[in-house]
Write a protein that holds these residues in place. Structure first.
Motif, PDB file in Angstrom:
ATOM      1  N   HIS A  94       1.040  -1.374  -0.140  1.00 20.94           N
ATOM      2  CA  HIS A  94       0.136   0.089  -0.032  1.00 20.94           C
ATOM      3  C   HIS A  94       1.074   1.190   0.084  1.00 20.94           C
ATOM      4  N   VAL A  95       0.508   2.194  -0.777  1.00 22.09           N
ATOM      5  CA  VAL A  95       1.168   3.413  -0.742  1.00 22.09           C
ATOM      6  C   VAL A  95       0.880   4.324   0.494  1.00 22.09           C
ATOM      7  N   GLY A  96       2.009   4.483   1.299  1.00 26.70           N
ATOM      8  CA  GLY A  96       1.747   5.272   2.660  1.00 26.70           C
ATOM      9  C   GLY A  96       1.716   6.624   2.549  1.00 26.70           C
ATOM     10  N   PRO A  97       1.773   7.607   3.710  1.00 26.75           N
ATOM     11  CA  PRO A  97       1.735   8.900   3.659  1.00 26.75           C
ATOM     12  C   PRO A  97       3.149   9.291   3.274  1.00 26.75           C
ATOM     13  N   ASP A  98       3.915   8.721   3.234  1.00 32.62           N
ATOM     14  CA  ASP A  98       5.357   9.180   2.820  1.00 32.62           C
ATOM     15  C   ASP A  98       5.609   9.100   1.439  1.00 32.62           C
ATOM     16  N   SER A  99       4.563   8.257   0.879  1.00 31.44           N
ATOM     17  CA  SER A  99       4.411   8.230  -0.737  1.00 31.44           C
ATOM     18  C   SER A  99       5.288   6.907  -1.037  1.00 31.44           C
ATOM     19  N   PHE A 100       5.779   6.298  -0.107  1.00 31.54           N
ATOM     20  CA  PHE A 100       6.523   4.991  -0.537  1.00 31.54           C
ATOM     21  C   PHE A 100       5.654   3.985  -0.047  1.00 31.54           C
ATOM     22  N   THR A 101       5.664   2.606  -0.865  1.00 36.55           N
ATOM     23  CA  THR A 101       4.875   1.578  -0.545  1.00 36.55           C
ATOM     24  C   THR A 101       5.215   0.897   0.541  1.00 36.55           C
ATOM     25  N   SER A 102       4.674   0.358   1.172  1.00 33.21           N
ATOM     26  CA  SER A 102       4.854  -0.401   2.452  1.00 33.21           C
ATOM     27  C   SER A 102       3.770  -1.660   2.460  1.00 33.21           C
ATOM     28  N   PRO A 103       4.121  -2.646   3.333  1.00 33.47           N
ATOM     29  CA  PRO A 103       3.433  -3.599   3.488  1.00 33.47           C
ATOM     30  C   PRO A 103       2.117  -3.085   4.336  1.00 33.47           C
ATOM     31  N   VAL A 123      15.653   2.174  -0.921  1.00 36.36           N
ATOM     32  CA  VAL A 123      16.804   2.340  -2.307  1.00 36.36           C
ATOM     33  C   VAL A 123      16.202   1.539  -3.349  1.00 36.36           C
ATOM     34  N   LEU A 124      14.923   1.149  -3.062  1.00 40.98           N
ATOM     35  CA  LEU A 124      14.456   0.083  -4.435  1.00 40.98           C
ATOM     36  C   LEU A 124      13.139   0.753  -4.630  1.00 40.98           C
ATOM     37  N   ASP A 125      12.914   1.498  -5.735  1.00 43.90           N
ATOM     38  CA  ASP A 125      11.853   1.982  -6.251  1.00 43.90           C
ATOM     39  C   ASP A 125      10.949   2.560  -5.323  1.00 43.90           C
ATOM     40  N   ASN A 126      11.294   3.412  -4.398  1.00 42.56           N
ATOM     41  CA  ASN A 126      10.460   4.012  -3.034  1.00 42.56           C
ATOM     42  C   ASN A 126       9.751   3.058  -2.485  1.00 42.56           C
ATOM     43  N   SER A 127      10.277   1.824  -2.129  1.00 39.97           N
ATOM     44  CA  SER A 127       9.372   0.955  -1.662  1.00 39.97           C
ATOM     45  C   SER A 127       9.942   0.338  -0.249  1.00 39.97           C
ATOM     46  N   TRP A 128       9.239   0.237   0.682  1.00 42.64           N
ATOM     47  CA  TRP A 128       9.602  -0.199   1.956  1.00 42.64           C
ATOM     48  C   TRP A 128       9.415  -1.721   1.807  1.00 42.64           C
ATOM     49  N   GLY A 129       8.821  -2.347   0.962  1.00 41.47           N
ATOM     50  CA  GLY A 129       8.452  -3.661   1.030  1.00 41.47           C
ATOM     51  C   GLY A 129       7.174  -3.956   0.759  1.00 41.47           C
ATOM     52  N   SER A 130       6.590  -5.359   0.964  1.00 38.33           N
ATOM     53  CA  SER A 130       5.206  -5.689   0.559  1.00 38.33           C
ATOM     54  C   SER A 130       4.908  -6.914   1.500  1.00 38.33           C
ATOM     55  N   GLY A 131       3.534  -7.223   1.745  1.00 38.19           N
ATOM     56  CA  GLY A 131       3.078  -8.127   2.672  1.00 38.19           C
ATOM     57  C   GLY A 131       2.769  -9.189   2.015  1.00 38.19           C
ATOM     58  N   TYR A 132       2.667 -10.584   2.324  1.00 43.20           N
ATOM     59  CA  TYR A 132       2.557 -11.726   1.604  1.00 43.20           C
ATOM     60  C   TYR A 132       1.554 -12.642   2.352  1.00 43.20           C
ATOM     61  N   GLY A 133       1.644 -12.861   3.634  1.00 37.11           N
ATOM     62  CA  GLY A 133       0.750 -13.725   4.478  1.00 37.11           C
ATOM     63  C   GLY A 133       0.513 -13.323   5.670  1.00 37.11           C
ATOM     64  N   VAL A 134      -0.762 -14.038   5.968  1.00 43.15           N
ATOM     65  CA  VAL A 134      -1.382 -13.687   7.503  1.00 43.15           C
ATOM     66  C   VAL A 134      -1.707 -14.942   8.078  1.00 43.15           C
ATOM     67  N   ASN A 135      -1.847 -14.887   9.281  1.00 42.33           N
ATOM     68  CA  ASN A 135      -2.203 -16.165  10.198  1.00 42.33           C
ATOM     69  C   ASN A 135      -3.963 -16.034  10.360  1.00 42.33           C
ATOM     70  N   ALA A 136      -4.079 -17.033  11.095  1.00 38.96           N
ATOM     71  CA  ALA A 136      -5.814 -17.374  11.127  1.00 38.96           C
ATOM     72  C   ALA A 136      -6.456 -16.129  11.089  1.00 38.96           C
ATOM     73  N   ASN A 137      -6.217 -15.130  12.186  1.00 44.29           N
ATOM     74  CA  ASN A 137      -7.059 -14.136  12.198  1.00 44.29           C
ATOM     75  C   ASN A 137      -6.646 -12.646  12.227  1.00 44.29           C
ATOM     76  N   GLY A 138      -5.155 -12.684  11.259  1.00 40.70           N
ATOM     77  CA  GLY A 138      -4.723 -11.538  10.894  1.00 40.70           C
ATOM     78  C   GLY A 138      -3.743 -10.691  12.089  1.00 40.70           C
ATOM     79  N   THR A 139      -3.674 -11.512  12.946  1.00 39.66           N
ATOM     80  CA  THR A 139      -2.811 -10.756  14.120  1.00 39.66           C
ATOM     81  C   THR A 139      -1.246 -10.861  13.923  1.00 39.66           C
ATOM     82  N   LEU A 140      -0.838 -11.795  12.836  1.00 39.08           N
ATOM     83  CA  LEU A 140       0.513 -12.048  12.460  1.00 39.08           C
ATOM     84  C   LEU A 140       0.761 -12.027  11.006  1.00 39.08           C
ATOM     85  N   ALA A 141       1.493 -11.108  10.637  1.00 34.50           N
ATOM     86  CA  ALA A 141       1.585 -10.831   9.230  1.00 34.50           C
ATOM     87  C   ALA A 141       3.189 -10.948   8.965  1.00 34.50           C
ATOM     88  N   VAL A 142       3.511 -11.317   7.701  1.00 33.45           N
ATOM     89  CA  VAL A 142       4.712 -11.698   7.126  1.00 33.45           C
ATOM     90  C   VAL A 142       4.821 -11.236   5.811  1.00 33.45           C
TER      91      VAL A 142
END
Length: 352
Positions: A94-103, A123-142
């Protein structure tokens, strides 16, 4: 005799995972896409009633009752998408308030920016990273986060924030691609010092090259209880082939549909009853098809299995990949190409 005993043991281990040919029924339908984009990716909740969709960076939530709901823009440069087992939480970029994409997470609270580890760099395309997976109820994200040297897997909780899972020394990367519903096991890749990826799992925050330090490939999915992992490793001919691993059964190579030496296969998901789905074929030659693997049936084209169970697939359509399977094994979603080379998306249901 020893080899026969080992094979028998493996069949016993996975015997409960086969499709029931005399009881199962299947249905198939084309997905009415909410928007036309250059690419799409999907993830399914535990029972298949909720689907997360990434259409060219636009994030959607689909339900069996309400259809598609547009959740807004994500990261137009990342196809990552995941959804919790209970369907409450979606993860991507998601594009954050700093205009960089974040998980980020999409849940009842709206969009939750997951930030980045303290060693992050833009240092890479103005991105902090991206999210890939979550646990059963969304309390742990990776997912994956960029640092000053390369990229690394991360784990996020509301209590601890975004925590680095580490990466190989120097400018070598890791990624957390999936997490078990019970939060026990995170899987992904951990690069070799020479460059290629290696399958990795994190348990208790510690990385484990569970197939050995010299095995190249990656882990792509894990069952809800964290006990079975699927991924791709390179065989003796240098082609990537699907594996299934458990601590009790060890590594089992699932092969390809045709067994051709030029074919490859890649698993995108595994259900808790042992149905593995993905694609198989020669991506640089004859093309690829969606597969389903069960024991002791083995790897088959998904289309042939669905048709065996009564599903009607329109003529001229080739199911090219299965992108996700629900944890209960009932719902599969993926992509197709028709005889005029038009691409589209589909959903199938298997019921007993």
């Amino acid at each position: 005799m020893k080899k026969l005993l080992v094979n028998a043991a493996l069949l016993c281990l996975f015997s409960g995972l086969s499709l029931s040919t005399n009881a199962a029924t299947a249905t198939f339908r084309i997905i009415a896409d909410p928007v036309t984009r250059t690419w799409s990716n999907y993830a399914l909740s535990g029972d298949g009633t909720v689907m997360a969709a990434n259409y060219g960076g636009e994030i959607y939530r689909w339900t069996t009752v309400g259809g598609f709901q547009d959740l807004g823009p994500g990261d137009s440069f990342s196809s990552s998408i995941g959804v919790s087992r209970d369907g409450s939480t979606i993860i991507s970029g998601h594009v954050g308030p700093d205009s960089f994409t974040s998980p980020a997470l999409w849940n009842a609270s709206g969009v939750v920016d997951l930030g980045h580890p303290t060693n992050g760099c833009t240092v890479l395309d103005n991105s902090w990273g991206s999210g890939y997976g979550v646990n059963a109820n969304g309390t742990l994200a990776v997912g994956i986060a960029w640092n000053c040297e390369s990229a690394e897997g991360f784990a996020w909780t509301a209590e601890l924030g975004n925590v680095s899972l580490g990466h190989p020394a120097g400018s070598h990367s890791s990624r957390a691609s999936a997490v078990s519903a019970n939060s026990h096991t995170i899987v992904g890749f951990w690069e070799d010092p020479s460059g290629p990826r290696r399958p990795v799992r994190w348990v208790g925050g510690k990385h484990d090259l569970f197939l050995g330090t010299a095995t190249f490939g990656e882990a792509s999915a894990v069952t809800s209880d964290g006990t079975q992992i699927v991924g791709q490793i390179y065989n003796v001919t240098g082609n990537g082939v699907t594996f299934l691993y458990s601590d009790k059964g060890g590594r089992v190579m699932l092969g390809t549909i045709t067994h051709s030496p030029t074919d490859q296969s890649f698993p995108n998901g595994i259900s808790d009853n042992g149905r593995v789905v993905g694609w198989s074929g020669d991506p640089f030659g004859s093309g690829i098809e969606a597969f389903i693997w069960t024991s002791p049936v083995g790897m088959k084209t998904l289309a042939s299995v669905l048709q065996q169970f009564g599903a009607s697939i329109p003529a001229g359509i080739t199911l090219t990949t299965a992108e996700s399977i629900s944890a209960d094994g009932s719902t599969i979603v993926g992509q197709y190409v028709d005889s005029h080379f038009n691409n589209g998306n589909w959903m199938a249901h298997i019921a007993k």
